[in-house]
Scaffold this motif. Structure first.
Motif, PDB file in Angstrom:
ATOM      1  N   ASP A   1      -1.897  -1.359  -5.642  1.00  0.00           N
ATOM      2  CA  ASP A   1      -1.885   0.145  -5.324  1.00  0.00           C
ATOM      3  C   ASP A   1      -2.923   0.597  -4.337  1.00  0.00           C
ATOM      4  N   GLY A   2      -3.802  -0.308  -3.665  1.00  0.00           N
ATOM      5  CA  GLY A   2      -4.575   0.363  -2.795  1.00  0.00           C
ATOM      6  C   GLY A   2      -5.699  -0.735  -2.377  1.00  0.00           C
TER       7      GLY A   2
ATOM      8  N   GLY B   1      -7.703  -5.565 -13.981  1.00  0.00           N
ATOM      9  CA  GLY B   1      -6.399  -6.133 -13.220  1.00  0.00           C
ATOM     10  C   GLY B   1      -6.725  -7.703 -13.383  1.00  0.00           C
ATOM     11  N   VAL B   2      -5.687  -8.423 -13.271  1.00  0.00           N
ATOM     12  CA  VAL B   2      -5.782  -9.734 -13.488  1.00  0.00           C
ATOM     13  C   VAL B   2      -5.210 -10.652 -12.002  1.00  0.00           C
TER      14      VAL B   2
END
Length: 163
Positions: free
Chosen positions: A130-131, A157-158
């Motif tokens: 998302d960015g 996050g993974v």
């Protein structure tokens, strides 16, 4: 902690203890003292996968596999050209290093394990879907995964090397 319940610790700041492993009852099970690990002055990346530990110690940054229960060769070392990685993921013969110095802060470097060295295969940037790349973050390698928690440190996050 590995799947057998052993606790792995990588010391830093030129601590002579280096990398150590303790049983669940607190008994020292393995120590890097005297192990053939070149340039072990600081542990930058440490990953526990199954019953093995993987590390990339400063100053030479080799990739090191530690299997204390293996009698023939408990420590294996591969030369490695990736410098400053703060997390490592391993899946079979494939490896990924996350992080580095300066502009390589978000680098994701891929390689394969050859006989004596990690052979580089690709380099990219690890960014969230998302960015842009995260700013301050925490990173942890576990098995084939690199977990990244960016500021404000509320979610992980993974990245999974096995997928």
């Amino acid at each position: 902690m590995d799947e057998a319940g052993y606790i792995w610790v990588g010391h830093f700041d030129e601590n002579p203890a280096g990398i150590r492993c303790w049983s669940a009852t607190g008994r020292l099970a393995w120590s890097s003292d005297g192990a053939p690990i070149p340039g072990l002055f600081d542990r930058y990346a440490l990953n526990v996968s199954g019953t093995a530990a993987w590390a990339c110690p400063y100053t030479e940054f080799p990739l090191v596999e530690i299997r204390p229960n293996r009698t023939d060769r408990p420590v294996r070392v591969w030369a490695n050209r990736v410098r400053g990685a703060h997390a490592v993921a391993v899946h079979g013969e494939r490896v990924a290093f996350y992080g580095g110095y300066g502009e390589e802060w978000d680098r994701l470097a891929y390689g394969v394990l050859a006989a004596t060295a990690v052979e580089p295969t690709d380099v990219g940037l690890l960014t969230p879907p998302d960015g842009p790349a995260p700013g301050r973050r925490r990173v942890v390698g576990r098995g084939s995964r690199v977990y990244v928690q960016a500021e404000p440190f509320t979610a992980w996050g993974v990245f999974d090397l096995s997928s």
